[in-house]
Design a protein around this motif. Structure first.
Motif, mmCIF file in Angstrom:
data_model
loop_
_atom_site.group_PDB
_atom_site.id
_atom_site.type_symbol
_atom_site.label_atom_id
_atom_site.label_comp_id
_atom_site.label_asym_id
_atom_site.label_seq_id
_atom_site.Cartn_x
_atom_site.Cartn_y
_atom_site.Cartn_z
ATOM 1 N N MET A 1 44.779 -0.338 88.999
ATOM 2 C CA MET A 1 45.127 -0.989 87.443
ATOM 3 C C MET A 1 44.148 -0.747 86.653
ATOM 4 O O MET A 1 44.314 -0.132 85.576
ATOM 5 C CB MET A 1 46.679 -1.931 88.100
ATOM 6 N N LEU A 2 43.255 -1.404 86.909
ATOM 7 C CA LEU A 2 41.983 -1.415 86.402
ATOM 8 C C LEU A 2 40.903 -0.266 87.398
ATOM 9 O O LEU A 2 40.515 -0.529 87.915
ATOM 10 C CB LEU A 2 41.160 -2.860 86.191
ATOM 11 N N ALA A 3 41.034 1.109 86.201
ATOM 12 C CA ALA A 3 40.581 2.377 87.858
ATOM 13 C C ALA A 3 39.365 2.610 87.182
ATOM 14 O O ALA A 3 38.647 3.671 86.517
ATOM 15 C CB ALA A 3 41.468 3.304 87.337
ATOM 16 N N THR A 4 38.040 1.351 87.791
ATOM 17 C CA THR A 4 36.953 1.676 87.739
ATOM 18 C C THR A 4 36.388 2.494 88.455
ATOM 19 O O THR A 4 37.501 3.174 89.092
ATOM 20 C CB THR A 4 35.901 0.366 87.752
ATOM 21 N N ASN A 5 35.212 3.563 88.200
ATOM 22 C CA ASN A 5 34.589 4.349 88.566
ATOM 23 C C ASN A 5 34.326 3.859 89.767
ATOM 24 O O ASN A 5 33.192 2.539 90.284
ATOM 25 C CB ASN A 5 33.819 4.861 88.123
ATOM 26 N N GLU A 6 34.974 3.454 91.109
ATOM 27 C CA GLU A 6 34.600 3.398 92.553
ATOM 28 C C GLU A 6 32.808 3.589 92.856
ATOM 29 O O GLU A 6 32.545 3.071 93.756
ATOM 30 C CB GLU A 6 35.454 3.341 93.632
ATOM 31 N N GLN A 7 32.550 5.039 93.056
ATOM 32 C CA GLN A 7 31.590 5.127 93.365
ATOM 33 C C GLN A 7 30.145 4.879 92.198
ATOM 34 O O GLN A 7 29.778 4.679 92.639
ATOM 35 C CB GLN A 7 31.438 7.307 93.005
ATOM 36 N N GLU A 8 30.383 5.028 91.380
ATOM 37 C CA GLU A 8 29.488 4.687 90.060
ATOM 38 C C GLU A 8 29.528 3.569 89.814
ATOM 39 O O GLU A 8 28.424 2.845 89.824
ATOM 40 C CB GLU A 8 29.020 5.220 88.712
#
Ligand SMILES: [Zn+2]
Lengths: 300, 687
Positions: free
Chosen positions: B392-399
Motif C-alpha cells: 500500500m505504501l509502494a516505496t521503491n524497494e530497490q532505491e
C-alpha cells in the motif's frame, strides 16, 4: 536372576567404597573449578560493576548474553577453549582413575583388602586408554554408519532433492532407536572390557576384548538387563535433578546457592551411578564365575 | 392495531389529510436520503483506492512438461504525468537467469551455483521472451524493442526492455497493448520458480516500470524508473488491476493474489481466474499436493496452502495472521483487500518461503519445528506487514530498501513482542529465550562492522555487505529509538499520518522525514529542536555507532561543618551547604562521570540511585564526550544507570550503561556456579 544379584551386590560395593566415591567427586569439583575460575575472574573484573549482570538473573537474558559476546567475544572464547582443554584432561584423568577403581572393586570381591588404588591407576592407565580409543573408534564408526544410512533412506541431506521433510523425521524415528540400542551395547561391552583388562592383567588387549565379546554375547540378555537397570538408576537420578531444578528461579542468593547445591548433588549421584555401573559389571562377572564353580547351568 | 378487512372506508378529515401529507413528505425525504446514502456508499465502494496506472488482463498457460509459461497480456497503461510518453519500459526479471553475465548473477556473491551445473542446465536456466507487442492501431512494436541497461553498461543483461511506441501516450491518456510472451521458469531462484511439481510464480511476467514525473520522489524531470534486476534488492511497480486466468493441469491446486472469480474445466486442465484491484504486483503458486485451509478475519478471507505434512501449522498461522491484522488495523490502517493467501512451501521449495506479494505471502515451516521456535510466526507477521510497507505504501524497494524492510522489521518486532512476549517472541524452547526486537538488535550489532554503510543507498550499493543488517535491522533499531525519544503516542501518530497521506502512492524517505518533522514539533514544541533532522543525519545518513557508558562513581566523605575562607580580608568561616541540624554529621560529595564512546549523540536520561533507596532522574543532551553529575548529601550514590527504560535502543552496548559501587556478587555467583555445574556435567558425559 543373576543380573539382580549383581545389581544388589553393586550397591554393596558402592557403599563399601564411599571414600572412593568422594574422591571421584572431589576430583570432578577441582577440575571444574579450574575450568570455571577464569570465568569467575572475568565476570568480576569486566562485568562486576554493571547492573546488567544483576538484572539478568532469573530467566535467560538474550540481550545480556549477546552484549557479552559482542563486547567480550574474544575473552569468552578463550575461557571456553580453556574449559574444553580441562574437560579433555579430566577425561584422561578419569581413565587413569578407572584402573584404580577396578583394581579396588575386583580386589574387594576377591577379599584382597590391601590393593593400592593409586598403583592400579598407574598400572592400567595405558591399557584402559587404548581400550577407550578402540571403543571410541567403534562408536565413531557406528555413528558414521548411521549417518550414511540416514542419508540413503531419507533421500539425502539436500532439502531440494527431498519430497517432504517428513522423510527426515521418519528416517530419524526409525534409525534413532537402533542407533541408541547399538551405542548402548557398545558402551556395555566397553564396561565389561574394562573389567577384563584388570582381571586378566594382560598387556595386549586382544584377550580381554575377546573375552568381553564371548562373555557378553554368551549371556546377552542378562548383561543387557543389568545395563538397563543401571540406565534406569541414572534416569531416576536425572529425573530427581530435573524435578528439583525445574522452576528454580535464581533471583535470590538463596536460590542461586540451592541451584548450585542441587547441581552438585546430581554430579555426586551421577558419579555414584558410574561406580554402581562398574561395580555391577564386576559383581556380575564374580557371580558368573561363582555359579560356574558350583553349577554349570546357565541362568539369567 | 389490526385493520378490519371489509369495513367501509371513511372520508378523511382535513386535519387528517394534512397529517397524511406531512407523513408522506417525511417518508419521501427519508427514502431520498436513504438512496443518497446508498449511492455514496456504493460510489465509495467502487472508487479506486489507487491511481490504477498499470492494469493487466492475462491468460497464462502453465506447461509443466517444459517448465514454461505461455502468456497473453492485455496491458492498459495510463499516463498520469504531464509528459508525452514515447516509449514504455518493462522488467523481464527471468532474464536474470538467462546467462551468467547478467547483472544479477555477476553481482550476486552468495547465489547458488546451480547455473554452473552442466547436466541439468536446460532445466535450471530461465528466460523471458516477448514475442509480440501490438498497439490498438495494430502496430507491431517488437521490431523496435531493445534491451537497455540503465544501471550499468552490461549489454549481456536483458532484464529491462524498452519498447518505443509508434503512437506516443499523451498526458492523461492511456495505451492498450497486446503482448504475447513466453517464460522459461527457473529451478527455484530468487524466490521464484519450480522444483519437482511445485510452482511458485513471482516476477514471472513482463511488468511495466514506473514513470516518475518531475517532482515525484527524487525525479527532477520525467523519467522511467525501471532498474535492472540485481541480486540484492527487490521491486518497484505501479498500482493497477489484475485479472489473470491461470491454466494449469486439472489436479493442480492454485493459490494466488486476489480473489477467485471463476473456475472452468477444459479437458484435463482447469482455468482459475483471479482478480485483484489496487495492487502493485501479482503472484501465484500451483501444486497438486496443496492442502487448503481457510478462515476469516472481519472482511478478509484467509486461505492457507500447505503440503499435507505441514497442515498442523494452520492454527499457528491463523493465530499469527489475525494478531497482525488486528494490530496493524489499530496502529497503521485498514487492510482493504478481501483476501489474503498464506503459502507454506514444501521442503524442496524452501527458497520461496519468506516473501511478500500483494495479498499473498509465503512463510516457512518444517514438520519437526517445535512450538518454541517461532519461524512461521515471524515470517508470516513480517510478510504481512509488507502489505502496508511495500504494497500500500509502494516505496521503491530497490532505491530505498529501508523503507519497506526497515519499517516492516520495526512493526514485526512490535507485533510479535506484543502478542508473544518481549522475551519469548522469537525463541522460547529448552530454556533458551529471545524476543524479536532484541533478536533484531543483536543481528545488527553482531556484524563484523556495523559501520559498514549508511542506510541512504540503493540496495545493490551495499557492495561489501550490510544490506540486511542496515536496511532491516538498523532501520528497525533507529525507528524504535525514535519511538523512545518522542514517545509511543507521537510515534503512532507519525506512522498513521504517513500511512494516511501516502497509501496507494510512492512515498520516498524524505516524505517520511517531513512527517516526523511536522508531528514532533507539533507535539513536543522545541524540546528536540526545530526538527528531527539531527537524528536522521546520524542514524540514517550516518554510519556511526551509539555507545554511552558510566565511567565512574565517586563518593567522598566531607564534614558538614567544614567551611572555607569566604572573605579574604575578614577571614571568616562560611558554613558549607548542608543540613543545619546535622552538626558534625558526615556528608558525601558524590560525583558520577559519563562518557560518550560512540559518535552518535542522542539525548539521554540518567538514573542516579542513592543508598536510602531514593533516585534522581537527570537529563543529558549526550553531546559532549563526557559529563558529570555532582551531589552533596547524607546518602552515597550506590549505582547509576544510563537510559533505564532503554529508550535509546540503538546503544551498542547495554553492559556499560550502568555501574554500581559494589560488585554485583549475586550475578557473578549465579553465572559461574551455573557454568560450573554445566562443566561438571559435561565432564561426566564422555567418561
Ligand atoms: Zn521483508
Amino acid at each position: 536372576m543373576r543380573f539382580l544379584d549383581a545389581y544388589r551386590m553393586a550397591w554393596k560395593l558402592l557403599w563399601g567404597h564411599k571414600k572412593m566415591w568422594l574422591l571421584l567427586y572431589v576430583c570432578n569439583v577441582l577440575f571444574a573449578l579450574v575450568a570455571v575460575l577464569p570465568l569467575q575472574r572475568f565476570l568480576n573484573s569486566e562485568l562486576g560493576h554493571s547492573l546488567a549482570i544483576g538484572q539478568s538473573l532469573g530467566d535467560f537474558d538474550y540481550t545480556f548474553l549477546m552484549d557479552v559476546l559482542n563486547e567480550y567475544g574474544g575473552s569468552i572464547s578463550l575461557i571456553l577453549n580453556q574449559a574444553f582443554v580441562i574437560v579433555g584432561l579430566y577425561w584422561l584423568f578419569s581413565v587413569f582413575l578407572k584402573g584404580g577403581i577396578l583394581e579396588k572393586l575386583v580386589g574387594y570381591l576377591k577379599g584382597e583388602n590391601e590393593v593400592s588404588f593409586w598403583s592400579g591407576c598407574g598400572k592400567y592407565f595405558f591399557r584402559l586408554f587404548r581400550l577407550a580409543v578402540y571403543f571410541g573408534i567403534l562408536q565413531g564408526g557406528l555413528l558414521f554408519l548411521m549417518w550414511m544410512l540416514f542419508q540413503s533412506i531419507s533421500g539425502g541431506l539436500s532439502p531440494f532433492e527431498l519430497e517432504s521433510d517428513r522423510d527426515w523425521v521418519n528416517t530419524f524415528k526409525i534409525l534413532m532407536p537402533i542407533y541408541g540400542f547399538l551405542a548402548m551395547v557398545l558402551l556395555m561391552l566397553h564396561d565389561y572390557a574394562k573389567v577384563f583388562v584388570v582381571k586378566l592383567d594382560k598387556t595386549l588387549l586382544f584377550r580381554p576384548i575377546w573375552m568381553t565379546f564371548k562373555t557378553v554375547l554368551g549371556s546377552f540378555v542378562s548383561c543387557l538387563l543389568l545395563y538397563l537397570l543401571n540406565v534406569l538408576t541414572f534416569l531416576v537420578v536425572f529425573g530427581l535433578y530435573y524435578f528439583f531444578q525445574q522452576g528454580m528461579v535464581t533471583t535470590t542468593d538463596a536460590f542461586i546457592l540451592l541451584a548450585f547445591l542441587v547441581g552438585q548433588l546430581f554430579v555426586f549421584g551421577r558419579l555414584g551411578v558410574r561406580l554402581l555401573n562398574l561395580g555391577s559389571v564386576v559383581a556380575w562377572q564374580w557371580e558368573q564365575e561363582s555359579t560356574k564353580l558350583f553349577n554349570n547351568d546357565r541362568v539369567i | 392495531m389490526k385493520e378490519e378487512p371489509f369495513a367501509p372506508k371513511k372520508e378523511k378529515s382535513q386535519k387528517e389529510r394534512q397529517v397524511c401529507i406531512f407523513v408522506h413528505q417525511i417518508m419521501r425525504y427519508f427514502i431520498l436520503l436513504w438512496l443518497m446514502i446508498l449511492c455514496i456508499k456504493g460510489m465509495a465502494q467502487n472508487a479506486p483506492l489507487s491511481p490504477r496506472i498499470a492494469n493487466y488482463e492475462m491468460d497464462v498457460f502453465l506447461d509443466v512438461e517444459n517448465k514454461q509459461v505461455q502468456g497473453e497480456t492485455l496491458l492498459d497503461w495510463k499516463n498520469t504525468s504531464t509528459d508525452t510518453i514515447t516509449s514504455l519500459q518493462f522488467h523481464l526479471y527471468y532474464n536474470a537467469f538467462k546467462n551468467n553475465e547478467s547483472t544479477f548473477l555477476k553481482d550476486g556473491t552468495d547465489f547458488p551455483d546451480f547455473l554452473e551445473s552442466q547436466e541439468s542446465a536446460c532445466e535450471r536456466w530461465a528466460w523471458m521472451e516477448v514475442q509480440k507487442i501490438m498497439d490498438e492501431q495494430g502496430n507491431d512494436l517488437v521490431v523496435n524493442m531493445r534491451y537497455i541497461h540503465p544501471d550499468d553498461d552490461n549489454d549481456k543483461d536483458e532484464t529491462v526492455l524498452e519498447v518505443p511506441l509508434t503512437t506516443p501516450v499523451l498526458p492523461n491518456q492511456s495505451i492498450r497493448l497486446q503482448m504475447d510472451w513466453l517464460s522459461k521458469i527457473p529451478n527455484i531462484a530468487a524466490r521464484t520458480g519450480y522444483n519437482k511439481d511445485y510452482y511458485f510464480m513471482a516476477q514471472w511476467f513482463p511488468k511495466v516500470g514506473v514513470y516518475e514525473s518531475a517532482g515525484m520522489r527524487y525525479a527532477e524531470k520525467g523519467q522511467w524508473n525501471c532498474h535492472q534486476y540485481h541480486s540484492s534488492g527487490e521491486y518497484y511497480a505501479d498500482f493497477g488491476v489484475y485479472e489473470v486466468a491461470i491454466n494449469v493441469p486439472g489436479n493442480f491446486v492454485v493459490g494466488s493474489s486476489g480473489t477467485l472469480i471463476n473456475q472452468q474445466e477444459e479437458g484435463d486442465r482447469k482455468i482459475h481466474t483471479y482478480r485483484v484491484e489496487d495492487v502493485i504486483d501479482f503472484t501465484w503458486t500451483a501444486s497438486p499436493h496443496y492442502v487448503v485451509q481457510e478462515t476469516t478475519w472481519k472482511h478478509v478471507s484467509i486461505r492457507l496452502l500447505t503440503y499435507p505434512e505441514h497442515r498442523h501449522f494452520a492454527s499457528r498461522y491463523f493465530k499469527t495472521i489475525k494478531n497482525a491484522m488486528e494490530y496493524l488495523e489499530k496502529y497503521v490502517g485498514e487492510y482493504p483487500y478481501e483476501t489474503l493467501t498464506i503459502v507454506d512451501p514444501p521442503i524442496h521449495g524452501l527458497f520461496t518461503g519468506g516473501m511478500e506479494y500483494p495479498t499473498l505471502v509465503s512463510s516457512l515451516s518444517f514438520c519437526f519445528l517445535p512450538v518454541g521456535i517461532k519461524t512461521p510466526e515471524t515470517l508470516t507477521t513480517h510478510e504481512f506487514v509488507h502489505q502496508y510497507f511495500m504494497q500500500m505504501l509502494a516505496t521503491n524497494e530497490q532505491e530505498e530498501p529501508w523503507m519497506d524492510e526497515g519499517f516492516t522489521t520495526y512493526f514485526e518486532g512490535r507485533i510479535l513482542d506484543h502478542y508473544e512476549g518481549e522475551k519469548t517472541s522469537t525463541i522460547d524452547t529448552w530454556g533458551i529465550k529471545a524476543g524479536n526486537v532484541e533478536f533484531n538488535r543483536a543481528e545488527f550489532l553482531a556484524m563484523d562492522n556495523p559501520k559498514i554503510a549508511d542506510a541512504n543507498r540503493w540496495s545493490w550499493e551495499y557492495v561489501h555487505g550490510g544490506y540486511g543488517e542496515i536496511a532491516y535491522n538498523k532501520t528497525a533499531l533507529w525507528l524504535r529509538t525514535l519511538e523512545g525519544i518522542v514517545g509511543i503516542e507521537t510515534m503512532n501518530e507519525i506512522i498513521k499520518t504517513y500511512f494516511d497521506r501516502w497509501k496507494f502512492k510512492h512515498p520516498c524517505g524524505q516524505d517520511f522525514f517531513d512527517i516526523v518533522n511536522e508531528i514532533v514539533p507539533k507535539n513536543h514544541g522545541d524540546e528536540f529542536g526545530e526538527n528531527m533532522d539531527w537524528f536522521f543525519e546520524q542514524v540514517f545518513y550516518g554510519s556511526d555507532i551509539c555507545d554511552y557508558s558510566v565511567a565512574s562513581i565517586e563518593n567522598r566523605e566531607v564534614n558538614a561543618k567544614e567551611g572555607f575562607m569566604g572573605d579574604l580580608e575578614d577571614c571568616v568561616w562560611v558554613e558549607a551547604d548542608g543540613d543545619d541540624n546535622g552538626v558534625g554529621e558526615s556528608l558525601f560529595k558524590s560525583e558520577v562521570v559519563l562518557y560518550r564512546l560512540g559518535e552518535v549523540k542522542l539525548p539521554l536520561e540518567v538514573q542516579i540511585n542513592f543508598e536510602d533507596g531514593q533516585s534522581v532522574l537527570e537529563k543529558w543532551d549526550g553531546k559532549a564526550r563526557s559529563t558529570d553529575f555532582k551531589y552533596v548529601g547524607k546518602n552515597k550514590i550506590v549505582s547509576v544507570e544510563i537510559d533505564p527504560e532503554r529508550k535509546i535502543y540503538i546503544d551498542k552496548n547495554f553492559l556499560n550503561n550502568s555501574r554500581s559501587v559494589e560488585v554485583q556478587q549475586m550475578g557473578i555467583r549465579k553465572y559461574w556456579m551455573q557454568v560450573m555445574v554445566w562443566v561438571q556435567r559435561l565432564m561426566e558425559v564422555f567418561v
